[in-house]
Design an enzyme around this catalytic site. Structure first.
Site, PDB file in Angstrom:
ATOM      1  N   TYR A 206       1.091   5.699  -0.348  1.00 49.06           N
ATOM      2  CA  TYR A 206       0.797   6.769   0.241  1.00 49.06           C
ATOM      3  C   TYR A 206       0.931   8.090  -0.751  1.00 49.06           C
ATOM      4  CZ  TYR A 206       1.422   9.283   4.824  1.00 49.06           C
ATOM      5  OH  TYR A 206       1.407  10.315   6.066  1.00 49.06           O
TER       6      TYR A 206
ATOM      7  N   THR B  50      -4.696   6.363   0.516  1.00 50.61           N
ATOM      8  CA  THR B  50      -5.929   7.313   0.397  1.00 50.61           C
ATOM      9  C   THR B  50      -5.952   8.395  -0.734  1.00 50.61           C
ATOM     10  OG1 THR B  50      -5.990   6.904   2.890  1.00 50.61           O
ATOM     11  CG2 THR B  50      -7.312   8.833   1.668  1.00 50.61           C
TER      12      THR B  50
ATOM     13  N   HIS C 110      -3.462  13.830   1.055  1.00 50.93           N
ATOM     14  CA  HIS C 110      -3.627  13.114   2.404  1.00 50.93           C
ATOM     15  C   HIS C 110      -2.185  12.923   3.143  1.00 50.93           C
ATOM     16  CE1 HIS C 110      -4.811   9.508   4.542  1.00 50.93           C
ATOM     17  NE2 HIS C 110      -3.369   8.766   4.386  1.00 50.93           N
TER      18      HIS C 110
ATOM     19  N   ASP D 199       0.896  -1.263   0.014  1.00 48.42           N
ATOM     20  CA  ASP D 199      -0.077  -0.066   0.231  1.00 48.42           C
ATOM     21  C   ASP D 199       1.007   1.190  -0.014  1.00 48.42           C
ATOM     22  OD1 ASP D 199      -2.473   1.254  -0.070  1.00 48.42           O
ATOM     23  OD2 ASP D 199      -2.761   1.367   2.142  1.00 48.42           O
TER      24      ASP D 199
ATOM     25  N   LYS E 159      -4.348  -2.227  10.181  1.00 48.63           N
ATOM     26  CA  LYS E 159      -4.521  -2.138   8.718  1.00 48.63           C
ATOM     27  C   LYS E 159      -4.796  -3.921   8.201  1.00 48.63           C
ATOM     28  CE  LYS E 159      -3.147   2.031   7.515  1.00 48.63           C
ATOM     29  NZ  LYS E 159      -3.999   2.750   6.610  1.00 48.63           N
TER      30      LYS E 159
ATOM     31  N   SER F  11      -9.180  -5.410   3.673  1.00 50.52           N
ATOM     32  CA  SER F  11      -9.202  -4.333   2.711  1.00 50.52           C
ATOM     33  C   SER F  11     -10.211  -4.795   1.480  1.00 50.52           C
ATOM     34  CB  SER F  11      -7.944  -4.073   2.190  1.00 50.52           C
ATOM     35  OG  SER F  11      -6.761  -3.628   3.136  1.00 50.52           O
TER      36      SER F  11
END
Lengths: 398, 398
Positions: free
Chosen positions: A108, A325, A113, A106, A234, A238
């Site tokens: 970023y 995000t 964000h 994941d 996390k 998902s």
């Protein structure tokens, strides 16, 4: 034989042709595409056993040239007569996780964000971004087994949390359960250990795109994350959309990324890094609370994949990397509730209720659409999940 | 038929019976055990197709009761007459990665290691441990596809690094390539999403133990790791031993962990958390430079697995979780070169050369042994790797 009529305004017109995995009446799952409100069994339509499988992986592993060829063949076949046994009304089928996930990373990649979280977590720091943020796409590995298909209930996670003034951590259900509206990129063909994917070749490796909701327990995350990053905050779940939209279908959706300054190092530099003009929508108990714009993302999918492999890390069919995000500059484009409610300080109106984080029974539905050719729009289905109450771990037997 | 003689002092006596995967002369890989200097084909010996597979996963998935039963049967069969076609001299076989790795999590369970790194990275902080460290086993997800079997060459990774006084990051081969001597724990049977493994039931889920070297590029890691943890500094390769020693064989090696103070929260609390009395040895180009003692580890394997699943994260057959660097209190028990050489400031003598981090051509071999019944010692084989020069990524084609 049947012909399929596409309703006007459908997000599944003949320019989309996404891939998914379906079953009907308990039959073994198989690969399908969707046209209008119809799901089409590809093993029947194309007579190819690679589609009579419970995931897309075998087809994806056949490689880019096959993806191009099958898409061309599909485009032709779906507009003609289709064998009756290949055709199912979308409402009659069950959709499954379309891929067997290998590794999951994941990123970023939204500056808005990262800056918002920097302001929330490090309010005294004049630069809300960490010093590395504009030099590399920051990311972390997540739990591949926790990726589920849209519609799977999300059980509120338990874990440790500790407020700033608490003397010691406490254990219990998360009280700051959040979402992260993202896109996920599915790797169709990988690379051997010791090699990497140049930015120019990313679209020969990225098979397609899904909607992605990285459910996040902010209280668990805040206590655990130093110094090795998020883990249990996390790793519980998902959610992805059931339809993987081919990157080939998203050619008309390509847009330049925002200006990248300072110029990235050569392995990340592109004449014109391309993002995708995908508009997301986040509905909370049926109320749209945010419209995150993917076009605002700073790092491009090709740059994320190039970075991910530049150290020689092997990649595989079924790898998923997600964007992190998606947040735009306006408040109503923030893709996580921690930003939307500014850490819980500014509740949002959800159908007359003032809400901050998720309550049991809440449902979040993320949808998205992108421009296709000639004014059409392409959809992904939805990434939906409802929060179920926490299940406390078994008490000690001793 | 053949009988196998075990040489005196062998680490593969009849109380070990580890599991591995071998091939001979290019035959398909199959599951074996090792006795003395002999590798025994289990599909032939036991007539069970579950061992005629290229990984241990199918056998592991059969569950704890089968692990107990097969081990008892093996113990009896290997001391008797064995079909000739099941028997191969250890020197004649190729050993393969014994498991198909599902998710991989690396912990940070040595107090000495965490404190040493805290002193190196945060010298002004009076407490070298982060505030969460004694409350939970800190860990992060790693790249499952990067786990390789002993003997696989390690290609020096490229990446970004930035010294404290550099104006901008540079790209190139890592110049601070390091090891981390660890144990890895192989999950044999998993848990469904929303459930967890209580500390008392961990040994019904943990199938066995391997030696683990988490190769680490300290310069890449130092620049990238804020705020989401290590990623490319770790994801290029980790090496495991070819033999998985059953947890059942390590019963005599169980020892109490060091005192855990403050008392862990109930889901981590045990009357007596058990560690393992495994002595590791790290040889650098043939010179033993460290003897990390696993018995010094603060968090136990059962606590790591309980923590990993307490949020309801699903676990699967083939999951691997590793302990993090094993370091004891004495300098010559530190399991990473960054600690052993105190960030490179105190070189060690490696056969007459003063060395800090790894150079191309260097070989690191980690071995380990544990007490068995009656004074025997059990081994894992070795986790060995040699550093090959970096391969620069392809230059831009545009």
């Amino acid at each position: 034989m049947t012909t399929v009529t596409v309703p006007a305004g459908s997000l599944f017109g003949p320019d989309n042709l996404p891939y998914g995995v379906f079953s009907v009446d308990g039959s073994p799952p198989r690969v399908a595409t969707r046209l209008g409100d119809t799901v089409i069994d590809l093993a029947v339509l194309l007579g190819d056993e690679v589609f009579a499988r419970p995931t897309l992986n075998a087809f994806m592993a056949e490689g880019y040239d096959r993806w191009v060829a099958v898409r061309a063949e599909l485009a032709e076949r779906v507009t003609g007569e289709i064998p009756d046994e290949a055709v199912h009304p979308a409402g009659d089928v069950t959709l499954h996780l379309p891929i067997e996930v290998a590794d999951y990373v994941d990123f970023y990649a939204s500056e808005h964000h990262a800056a918002n979280l920097g302001r929330l977590f490090r309010p005294d720091n004049p630069d809300p971004l960490m010093p590395n943020w504009k030099h590399l796409p920051v990311g972390y590995h997540g739990r591949a087994s926790s990726i589920v298909v849209s519609g799977t209930d999300i059980i509120r996670p338990c874990g440790q949390r500790k407020g700033k003034d608490d003397p010691a951590p406490v254990f219990g259900p998360s009280v700051r359960l959040d979402i992260e509206a993202e896109l996920g990129f599915v790797v169709g063909t990988g690379t051997a250990m010791g090699t990497s994917v140049p930015v120019e070749e990313a679209d020969r490796h990225i098979f397609g795109v899904v909607l992605f909701n990285d459910w996040s327990a902010r209280d668990i995350q805040a206590w655990e994350y130093v110094p090795l990053g998020p883990n249990l905050g996390k790793s519980f779940a998902s959610t992805i959309s059931p339809w993987v939209v081919p990157l080939l279908a998203l050619q008309p959706a390509r847009v330049p990324t925002p200006t990248q300054e300072p110029r990235p190092l050569p392995y990340l530099a592109m004449e014109q890094p391309w993002g995708l003009d995908v508009d997301l929508s986040v509905r909370w108990n049926g109320v749209e609370v945010s419209r995150p714009p993917y076009r605002e993302m700073y790092w491009s999918p090709a740059q994320m994949l190039a970075h991910l492999t530049v150290n020689g890390a092997p990649s595989r069919t079924g790898d998923v990397f997600a964007s992190g995000t998606i947040s735009g500059p306006a408040k109503d484009t923030r893709g996580a509730f921690i930003e939307l409610t500014w850490g819980g300080a500014e509740p949002v109106d959800v159908g007359g209720e003032q809400r901050t984080f998720l309550e049991d029974g809440d449902e979040v539905v993320i949808t998205g659409s992108a421009p296709g050719p000639g004014g059409a729009r392409l959809g992904f289905g939805e990434a939906a999940g409802r929060i179920r109450p926490a299940v406390l771990p078994a008490t000690r037997t001793g």
